[in-house]
Design an enzyme around this catalytic site. Structure first.
Site, short mmCIF file in Angstrom:
data_model
loop_
_atom_site.label_atom_id
_atom_site.label_comp_id
_atom_site.label_asym_id
_atom_site.label_seq_id
_atom_site.Cartn_x
_atom_site.Cartn_y
_atom_site.Cartn_z
N ARG A 5 -5.37 -11.68 5.36
CA ARG A 5 -5.76 -10.22 5.28
C ARG A 5 -5.83 -10.08 3.11
O ARG A 5 -5.38 -10.74 2.48
CB ARG A 5 -3.71 -9.58 4.97
CG ARG A 5 -3.94 -8.74 4.68
CD ARG A 5 -3.74 -7.02 5.20
NE ARG A 5 -4.06 -5.95 4.77
CZ ARG A 5 -3.16 -5.09 4.87
NH1 ARG A 5 -2.18 -4.96 4.75
NH2 ARG A 5 -3.29 -3.88 4.02
N ASP A 12 -1.55 -6.42 9.64
CA ASP A 12 -0.67 -5.42 9.00
C ASP A 12 0.60 -5.64 9.08
O ASP A 12 0.94 -5.50 10.19
CB ASP A 12 -1.46 -4.63 8.90
CG ASP A 12 -0.19 -2.97 7.54
OD1 ASP A 12 -0.30 -3.69 6.62
OD2 ASP A 12 -0.83 -1.90 8.26
N ASP A 17 4.32 -4.25 8.36
CA ASP A 17 4.92 -2.70 8.24
C ASP A 17 6.32 -3.02 8.14
O ASP A 17 6.95 -3.21 9.61
CB ASP A 17 4.50 -1.34 8.07
CG ASP A 17 2.73 -1.11 7.67
OD1 ASP A 17 2.71 -1.53 6.59
OD2 ASP A 17 1.91 -0.65 7.71
N ARG A 31 -8.63 -4.81 8.58
CA ARG A 31 -7.45 -5.74 7.83
C ARG A 31 -7.49 -6.49 9.31
O ARG A 31 -7.61 -6.04 10.44
CB ARG A 31 -6.38 -4.77 7.71
CG ARG A 31 -5.58 -4.32 8.72
CD ARG A 31 -4.34 -3.42 8.37
NE ARG A 31 -5.18 -2.01 7.64
CZ ARG A 31 -4.53 -0.86 7.59
NH1 ARG A 31 -3.02 -1.42 7.89
NH2 ARG A 31 -5.60 0.13 7.16
#
Length: 185
Positions: free
Chosen positions: A93, A105, A107, A102
């Site tokens: 990344r 990711d 989260d 990207r």
């Protein structure tokens, strides 16, 4: 992926949102899940289908593949954040542009009923209740989980739409992506 019951991780549920929109997107999601599941103190407990979704924020980029996974988690929030960032680093990344393209990711959406607000981490994720690419897969694996504001993922999820389209299980999507990559050569 390791069997959570065999590893006896225990702890509280942690919900993570994963997305990728460049490179081998499905492979990146599968690799990220495997790396997270191999982290001490984390055990994969549930994973949603993979959804193809429209980009949010910066819209002049490829569509994303997204999913939500639940991990049994017995590490601190800071350790979970470090694990998520390590996975992003290992999968190449690059943070060149906010909300930009990207390879992966990761989260942190929710960690049990914890509330965290530091410069490095906010839990629950501050945007999750406004993002269908999070709510739809979250509602698939945890429809009754309470979200900020007291409503559930099922109540807030708009379901599939042209902007959030179910593609299949992670294994099915990886297999299709591999077959497509093989036919391109």
């Amino acid at each position: 992926m390791a069997d959570a019951s065999a590893r006896e991780v225990g702890g509280r549920p942690a919900y993570l949102g994963l997305g990728a929109n460049i490179g081998r997107r499905a492979r990146a999601l599968a690799d990220a899940l495997a790396l997270l599941d191999g982290t001490d103190g984390l055990a994969l407990a549930a994973v949603s289908s993979v959804y193809e979704t429209e980009p949010v924020g910066v819209t002049d980029q490829p569509r994303f593949l997204n999913l939500v996974a639940r991990f049994d988690c017995c590490v601190s929030a800071e350790e979970l954040l470090a694990a998520a960032r390590d996975v992003e680093r290992r999968l190449k990344r690059v943070r060149a542009r906010r909300w930009g393209p990207r390879t992966i990711d990761v989260d942190i959406l929710l960690i049990g009923d914890e509330r965290i607000n530091t410069p490095e981490l906010t839990v629950p994720h501050p945007e999750m209740t406004r993002r269908q690419f999070v709510l739809v897969p979250l509602a698939e694996i945890a429809p009754e989980v309470a979200l900020p504001g007291g409503r559930t993922a099922a109540e807030l999820s708009g379901g599939e739409s042209p902007a959030v389209r179910r593609l299949g299980t992670p294994a099915e999507v990886v297999a299709r992506e591999s077959a497509d990559a093989g036919s391109d050569g």
